[in-house]
Motif scaffolding. Structure first.
Motif, PDB file in Angstrom:
ATOM      1  N   ALA A  30      10.567  21.024  57.475  1.00 61.14           N
ATOM      2  CA  ALA A  30      10.945  21.671  56.217  1.00 61.14           C
ATOM      3  C   ALA A  30      11.387  23.108  56.439  1.00 61.14           C
ATOM      4  O   ALA A  30      11.680  23.818  55.465  1.00 61.14           O
ATOM      5  N   GLY A  31      11.421  23.540  57.688  1.00 62.35           N
ATOM      6  CA  GLY A  31      11.936  24.872  57.991  1.00 62.35           C
ATOM      7  C   GLY A  31      10.881  25.940  58.166  1.00 62.35           C
ATOM      8  O   GLY A  31      11.210  27.119  58.308  1.00 62.35           O
ATOM      9  N   ALA A  84       3.502  30.386  53.535  1.00 61.33           N
ATOM     10  CA  ALA A  84       3.998  31.613  52.900  1.00 61.33           C
ATOM     11  C   ALA A  84       5.482  31.720  53.193  1.00 61.33           C
ATOM     12  O   ALA A  84       5.900  31.610  54.349  1.00 61.33           O
ATOM     13  N   LEU A  85       6.296  31.924  52.138  1.00 58.04           N
ATOM     14  CA  LEU A  85       7.744  31.995  52.294  1.00 58.04           C
ATOM     15  C   LEU A  85       8.286  33.185  51.509  1.00 58.04           C
ATOM     16  O   LEU A  85       7.822  33.480  50.401  1.00 58.04           O
ATOM     17  N   THR A  86       9.266  33.858  52.070  1.00 58.39           N
ATOM     18  CA  THR A  86       9.940  34.958  51.381  1.00 58.39           C
ATOM     19  C   THR A  86      11.388  35.018  51.842  1.00 58.39           C
ATOM     20  O   THR A  86      11.742  34.473  52.883  1.00 58.39           O
ATOM     21  N   GLY A  87      12.230  35.659  51.038  1.00 57.38           N
ATOM     22  CA  GLY A  87      13.635  35.775  51.390  1.00 57.38           C
ATOM     23  C   GLY A  87      14.440  34.600  50.878  1.00 57.38           C
ATOM     24  O   GLY A  87      14.211  34.092  49.774  1.00 57.38           O
ATOM     25  N   SER A  88      15.393  34.133  51.681  1.00 53.34           N
ATOM     26  CA  SER A  88      16.285  33.039  51.272  1.00 53.34           C
ATOM     27  C   SER A  88      15.966  31.774  52.035  1.00 53.34           C
ATOM     28  O   SER A  88      15.683  31.820  53.235  1.00 53.34           O
ATOM     29  N   ARG A  89      16.031  30.658  51.319  1.00 50.11           N
ATOM     30  CA  ARG A  89      15.864  29.388  52.026  1.00 50.11           C
ATOM     31  C   ARG A  89      17.211  28.878  52.517  1.00 50.11           C
ATOM     32  O   ARG A  89      17.282  28.083  53.435  1.00 50.11           O
ATOM     33  N   ILE A  90      18.300  29.333  51.887  1.00 50.76           N
ATOM     34  CA  ILE A  90      19.657  29.043  52.368  1.00 50.76           C
ATOM     35  C   ILE A  90      20.441  30.352  52.366  1.00 50.76           C
ATOM     36  O   ILE A  90      20.552  31.008  51.327  1.00 50.76           O
ATOM     37  N   GLU A  91      20.936  30.761  53.496  1.00 50.91           N
ATOM     38  CA  GLU A  91      21.727  31.983  53.572  1.00 50.91           C
ATOM     39  C   GLU A  91      23.194  31.659  53.277  1.00 50.91           C
ATOM     40  O   GLU A  91      23.665  30.535  53.484  1.00 50.91           O
ATOM     41  N   THR A  92      23.907  32.669  52.826  1.00 48.84           N
ATOM     42  CA  THR A  92      25.321  32.485  52.482  1.00 48.84           C
ATOM     43  C   THR A  92      26.117  32.052  53.705  1.00 48.84           C
ATOM     44  O   THR A  92      25.987  32.622  54.790  1.00 48.84           O
ATOM     45  N   ASN A  93      26.913  30.985  53.523  1.00 42.62           N
ATOM     46  CA  ASN A  93      27.815  30.546  54.597  1.00 42.62           C
ATOM     47  C   ASN A  93      29.100  30.016  53.953  1.00 42.62           C
ATOM     48  O   ASN A  93      29.278  30.082  52.742  1.00 42.62           O
ATOM     49  N   TRP A  94      30.008  29.501  54.763  1.00 44.13           N
ATOM     50  CA  TRP A  94      31.315  29.078  54.235  1.00 44.13           C
ATOM     51  C   TRP A  94      31.217  27.885  53.296  1.00 44.13           C
ATOM     52  O   TRP A  94      32.130  27.618  52.519  1.00 44.13           O
ATOM     53  N   GLN A  95      30.061  27.182  53.363  1.00 39.82           N
ATOM     54  CA  GLN A  95      29.906  26.009  52.497  1.00 39.82           C
ATOM     55  C   GLN A  95      29.044  26.282  51.268  1.00 39.82           C
ATOM     56  O   GLN A  95      29.271  25.716  50.207  1.00 39.82           O
ATOM     57  N   GLU A  96      28.011  27.140  51.423  1.00 36.31           N
ATOM     58  CA  GLU A  96      27.014  27.288  50.377  1.00 36.31           C
ATOM     59  C   GLU A  96      26.783  28.758  50.060  1.00 36.31           C
ATOM     60  O   GLU A  96      26.988  29.638  50.893  1.00 36.31           O
ATOM     61  N   SER A  97      26.306  28.978  48.846  1.00 30.12           N
ATOM     62  CA  SER A  97      25.898  30.320  48.440  1.00 30.12           C
ATOM     63  C   SER A  97      24.412  30.507  48.758  1.00 30.12           C
ATOM     64  O   SER A  97      23.661  29.532  48.911  1.00 30.12           O
ATOM     65  N   GLU A  98      24.003  31.764  48.813  1.00 32.84           N
ATOM     66  CA  GLU A  98      22.605  32.066  49.129  1.00 32.84           C
ATOM     67  C   GLU A  98      21.687  31.538  48.032  1.00 32.84           C
ATOM     68  O   GLU A  98      21.981  31.642  46.845  1.00 32.84           O
ATOM     69  N   GLN A  99      20.571  30.941  48.448  1.00 32.54           N
ATOM     70  CA  GLN A  99      19.557  30.452  47.517  1.00 32.54           C
ATOM     71  C   GLN A  99      18.214  31.045  47.926  1.00 32.54           C
ATOM     72  O   GLN A  99      17.721  30.776  49.019  1.00 32.54           O
ATOM     73  N   SER A 100      17.655  31.856  47.043  1.00 32.91           N
ATOM     74  CA  SER A 100      16.372  32.498  47.346  1.00 32.91           C
ATOM     75  C   SER A 100      15.228  31.501  47.195  1.00 32.91           C
ATOM     76  O   SER A 100      15.307  30.533  46.430  1.00 32.91           O
ATOM     77  N   VAL A 101      14.169  31.761  47.927  1.00 32.76           N
ATOM     78  CA  VAL A 101      12.953  30.956  47.785  1.00 32.76           C
ATOM     79  C   VAL A 101      12.386  31.178  46.390  1.00 32.76           C
ATOM     80  O   VAL A 101      12.313  32.318  45.910  1.00 32.76           O
ATOM     81  N   ASP A 102      12.032  30.092  45.713  1.00 35.97           N
ATOM     82  CA  ASP A 102      11.396  30.228  44.411  1.00 35.97           C
ATOM     83  C   ASP A 102      10.237  29.242  44.314  1.00 35.97           C
ATOM     84  O   ASP A 102       9.950  28.493  45.253  1.00 35.97           O
ATOM     85  N   PHE A 103       9.582  29.248  43.178  1.00 38.12           N
ATOM     86  CA  PHE A 103       8.414  28.402  42.961  1.00 38.12           C
ATOM     87  C   PHE A 103       8.736  26.933  43.201  1.00 38.12           C
ATOM     88  O   PHE A 103       7.986  26.203  43.848  1.00 38.12           O
ATOM     89  N   TYR A 104       9.901  26.500  42.684  1.00 41.71           N
ATOM     90  CA  TYR A 104      10.208  25.075  42.743  1.00 41.71           C
ATOM     91  C   TYR A 104      10.614  24.625  44.144  1.00 41.71           C
ATOM     92  O   TYR A 104      10.425  23.461  44.505  1.00 41.71           O
ATOM     93  N   ALA A 105      11.160  25.541  44.932  1.00 39.78           N
ATOM     94  CA  ALA A 105      11.473  25.193  46.317  1.00 39.78           C
ATOM     95  C   ALA A 105      10.192  24.901  47.091  1.00 39.78           C
ATOM     96  O   ALA A 105      10.096  23.924  47.853  1.00 39.78           O
ATOM     97  N   VAL A 106       9.173  25.741  46.893  1.00 39.03           N
ATOM     98  CA  VAL A 106       7.889  25.533  47.564  1.00 39.03           C
ATOM     99  C   VAL A 106       7.206  24.281  47.024  1.00 39.03           C
ATOM    100  O   VAL A 106       6.637  23.482  47.784  1.00 39.03           O
ATOM    101  N   LYS A 107       7.277  24.097  45.691  1.00 40.15           N
ATOM    102  CA  LYS A 107       6.675  22.901  45.091  1.00 40.15           C
ATOM    103  C   LYS A 107       7.343  21.637  45.621  1.00 40.15           C
ATOM    104  O   LYS A 107       6.689  20.610  45.854  1.00 40.15           O
ATOM    105  N   GLY A 108       8.666  21.701  45.853  1.00 38.86           N
ATOM    106  CA  GLY A 108       9.374  20.541  46.392  1.00 38.86           C
ATOM    107  C   GLY A 108       8.888  20.177  47.787  1.00 38.86           C
ATOM    108  O   GLY A 108       8.746  18.988  48.125  1.00 38.86           O
ATOM    109  N   ILE A 109       8.613  21.202  48.612  1.00 35.91           N
ATOM    110  CA  ILE A 109       8.070  20.936  49.960  1.00 35.91           C
ATOM    111  C   ILE A 109       6.746  20.202  49.852  1.00 35.91           C
ATOM    112  O   ILE A 109       6.495  19.203  50.553  1.00 35.91           O
ATOM    113  N   LEU A 110       5.888  20.687  48.945  1.00 33.08           N
ATOM    114  CA  LEU A 110       4.568  20.068  48.805  1.00 33.08           C
ATOM    115  C   LEU A 110       4.668  18.653  48.250  1.00 33.08           C
ATOM    116  O   LEU A 110       3.945  17.747  48.703  1.00 33.08           O
ATOM    117  N   GLU A 111       5.557  18.427  47.302  1.00 28.42           N
ATOM    118  CA  GLU A 111       5.675  17.082  46.733  1.00 28.42           C
ATOM    119  C   GLU A 111       6.110  16.073  47.778  1.00 28.42           C
ATOM    120  O   GLU A 111       5.624  14.936  47.810  1.00 28.42           O
TER     121      GLU A 111
END
Length: 805
Positions: free
Chosen positions: A514-515, A604-631
């Motif tokens: 999960a990174g 514990a996670l902070t910053g971005s879970r996806i950094e800006t690249n030619w395909q995707e925009s930056e996505q910051s870590v949020d509550f639901y990203a962490v909840k998705g890992i746990l689910e």
């Protein structure tokens, strides 16, 4: 423990072994040697000189011109700056060519135009520390006895013709914190029998101890043994040279004959003693008790100590006169005016002494020995020896009798072991006679049967109690280097991971997939961090002897350590960080000395879970990203269906509006949430999200077995429903209503839209779900699905006050 080889040779014949060889033998038998010092190898041209004249140097306020006889063709003129140099003294003279421990090489020189042919030495210049130099020689030279032979080497008079072995004594070998204890040890190594002088006391039968003093203890668990002798008509004077020499070389400052004797006996027997000025006690009664809250005592170092019931004190029946096992009181210490001595020898509960010394930051040679245990057979012997020695050196007289309280008596211990057990443990093929010989070298008596050995262990080796202790003694005396290097004999059994071990390994793989990167934090931390993020009651488990303030308590949560790791990385420009840790936390148990150890997984996670690249925009870590890992992880370990989330404000370290407790089978098993913004600011972090879960609760419980089912042959159907409810209604609540009222063909529920804003009343929200229906055994009929769907909508309206859109 600094061991004098010359002192040791009073008990043993050491003529055939050098100090270095002896140190090697001691190391091989299990006691670590830190260093071996032979001062005489680097000190020469140090002789005894007699000061013939001493006159102040003209034009100087502190220098003296002396004439010193060193038994050569002519006397030596030496310029000396010591304020206590006088004609008629015997002193230590460093002749030209001598090199002192500080690197100074002595040569002929001139001071203010006056020739100086050597140096009259102080003890500090010969390598003694200020802490051991007698007070009379603190600011000047050391004066030798008048019978010192002029021109002879000065080293024997100050003990520098000796060799010293520094032993690093482990807590289990406290018997080696005495010269006699080391004597027994070396005797076993060299296959000798130590010879100790007999102790006899010449008592004044005309008076009895009962006329002088009585002793009592409040709790015999605190003070199993307490004994006291009285010595009258004592003249307190300076110790003889032999006694000062032994103390200084052991690292103890000579004070006067009485105090020096108590320290000398402590070094010889390992038994701490304390001498009171009998008249200053102002009482004929000694009572040992726990201190009262905030009771005060001024100790010998001049410090006023505020005591509590955790401390043990010696009193004159009313007020404290000493801090038991640690330090005497200033109000009863021996002075030059003292005429009668009350001498104490005792055994105090080691844990009480340790806690007192730690709490007051007042560790002493005495407390160190009481903490590790004493030879109960030497308590009275040491008292007798000291009393007679004080009487001899002070021209006093020992009063007949001993005032005593004895709850225990010295007893030999018997340990029985078989020869097969010894050989099996060590991989040896020893015969009974060899083992018996090893025990006799230790001074232990033995009884043998066909294949068993009963060893009688004297009180001086209180560390030996069980079979393993006897095996260890055999191993070290036989020689660790002689033990065969053999592999253990056992049947090969195919190994496999337990269910829990496999799940822990799966968790590690999942989190890394999960990174997240694995972190390993220290289990010991500060009291504040140990309590953080935990709702477990009670103070954290604390160490009695922490390495530092940062490592004094066992953690009750993994999150503090992970946050430290996050902070460390962010401070070094690693802005996008995700860590997980699998480790144990420790909960205090009220009726047990040991804590309850529980395995947790945390992240514990902070910053971005996806950094800006030619395909995707930056996505910051949020509550639901962490909840998705746990689910997804809950699905991997097979508990996803029973997991629910409940908002919580119980964690002061987490954001009160973005924190939820994780529940499983109606019990809280974890927490997920955002680090409180205030704490994030203090740590210089941006939004940081955390989770921690009790793995033992999830993995130790039996799970329903997974049953394979084939892919359904019949098609399913779906329905969508959208409704408006209060914004306080939880997704989990909606799910529980739908599952309960959705009918038997409802297979899955998916939230696909959540909306608040324009056209939605304030305080409300719109939720839209897709429902999947399927009958694995037949094609569903429209009316069956419609009936269940209508029932579900009616339940939403009734139970959640929903407005169907």
């Amino acid at each position: 423990m600094r061991v004098s080889v010359k002192w040791l040779s009073e008990y043993l014949d050491l003529n055939d072994i050098s100090p270095v060889e002896l140190a090697d033998q001691i190391t091989l038998t299990g006691i670590e040697v830190d260093d071996v010092t032979l001062p005489s190898l680097t000190l020469d041209n140090l002789v005894v000189g007699e000061v013939l004249t001493a006159e102040a140097m003209e034009g100087s306020d502190h220098l003296n011109v002396t004439t010193v006889d060193v038994d050569q063709d002519e006397s030596k003129q030496i310029v000396c700056g010591a304020p206590n140099v006088k004609a008629g003294q015997k002193v230590i003279v460093a002749l030209p060519g001598a090199r002192l421990p500080n690197g100074l090489k002595i040569k002929k020189s001139k001071l203010r135009g006056v020739e100086s042919n050597g140096m009259i030495c102080s003890l500090q210049e010969l390598g003694f520390s200020d802490a051991v130099v007698p007070k009379k020689a603190e600011d000047g030279i050391y004066v030798l006895p008048y019978d010192a032979k002029t021109g002879h080497s000065a080293l024997p008079y100050i003990g520098l013709d000796d060799a010293f072995i520094e032993l690093d004594i482990t807590p289990n070998r406290a018997d080696a914190l005495s010269m006699r204890g080391v004597g027994y040890e070396v005797a076993a190594i060299l296959s000798q029998q130590p010879s100790f002088p007999d102790v006899t006391v010449s008592e004044d039968e005309s008076e009895n101890i009962d006329d002088y003093i009585s002793v009592a203890v409040d709790d015999k668990k605190d003070v199993p043994v307490y004994k006291m002798r009285v010595i009258k008509d004592v003249t307190v004077q300076e110790s003889p040279m032999w006694l000062q020499r032994k103390l200084m070389n052991a690292g103890i400052r000579p004070i006067d004959a009485v105090v020096d004797v108590t320290n000398y006996i402590m070094l010889e027997y390992g038994q701490p003693l304390h001498a009171f000025d009998y008249d200053a006690l102002d009482s004929k009664s000694i009572r040992v008790r726990r201190a009262e809250q905030d009771e005060q005592l001024v100790t010998l170092d001049g410090q006023e100590r505020r005591l509590n019931p955790g401390n043990l004190v010696i009193t004159n029946g009313e007020k404290p006169v000493a801090l038991a096992g640690v330090m005497g009181g200033e109000n009863t210490h021996v002075t030059s005016e003292t005429k009668t001595i009350a001498l104490e020898s005792a055994l105090f509960e080691s844990s009480v002494i340790r806690k007192t010394a730690q709490a007051l930051n007042l560790r002493s040679e005495s407390s160190a020995r009481f903490e590790r245990g004493l030879n109960t057979a030497a308590i009275e012997t040491a008292l007798d020896h000291a009393a007679q020695l004080i009487a001899d050196l002070g021209n006093g007289q020992v009063i007949s009798g001993v005032a005593r309280v004895e709850a225990i008596q010295p007893e030999n211990k018997k340990v029985t072991i078989t020869l097969d057990r010894i050989n099996q443990a060590l991989g040896t093929e020893l015969v009974m006679d060899e083992v018996v010989h090893l025990m006799h070298r230790l001074g232990f008596e033995t009884e043998t049967a066909t294949n068993s050995l009963t060893v009688t262990v004297p009180p001086r080796r209180w560390d030996i109690e069980i079979e393993a202790d006897i095996i260890e003694e055999v191993a070290r005396l036989h020689g660790y280097n002689r033990l065969p290097a053999t592999l253990p004999h056992s049947e090969s059994v195919p190994g496999e991971l337990s269910h829990k071990q496999q799940r822990v390994r799966d968790t590690r793989h999942f989190m890394e997939g999960a990174g997240l990167s694995q972190a390993i934090s220290y289990a010991l931390t500060t009291n504040e961090k140990a309590n953080a993020f935990s709702r477990a009651e009670g103070e954290p488990v604390k160490l009695d002897w922490p390495m530092s303030e940062e490592h004094q308590a066992l953690r009750k949560s993994l999150l503090s350590g992970l946050l430290d790791n996050i902070q460390y990385n962010v401070a070094r420009q690693n802005r996008h960080v995700g860590f997980y840790e699998i480790g144990r936390v420790f909960y205090p148990v009220s009726d047990s000395k040991l804590p309850d150890e529980v395995t947790h997984v945390a992240g514990a996670l902070t910053g971005s879970r996806i950094e800006t690249n030619w395909q995707e925009s930056e996505q910051s870590v949020d509550f639901y990203a962490v909840k998705g890992i746990l689910e997804e992880w809950f699905d991997v370990i097979g508990v996803a269906e029973e997991i629910s989330y409940e908002p919580s404000k119980a964690y002061s370290e987490l954001h009160p509006g973005r924190t939820a407790e994780i529940r499983w089978q109606d019990q809280v098993v974890g927490v997920i949430g955002q680090l409180h913004p205030q704490l994030a600011d203090e740590r210089d972090l941006k939004e940081t999200y955390l989770f921690e879960i009790d793995m033992d609760a999830l993995l130790d419980t039996e799970k329903e077995p997974l049953i394979y089912s084939s892919i359904p042959k019949y098609p399913g159907t779906s329905r969508d429903v959208a409704f408006v409810v209060d914004e306080t209604v939880l997704h989990d609540t909606v799910l529980s209503v739908m599952k309960a009222q959705g009918g038997k063909w409802l297979k899955s529920i998916r939230l696909f839209d959540l909306y608040q804003g324009e056209n939605i009343e304030q305080g409300k929200k719109s939720m839209a779900y897709s429902l999947a229906y399927q009958n694995p055994e037949a094609t569903l009929k429209e009316e069956e699905v419609t009936s269940d769907f209508e029932q579900l909508k009616a339940a939403l309206v009734e139970k959640l006050d929903a407005e169907i859109r």
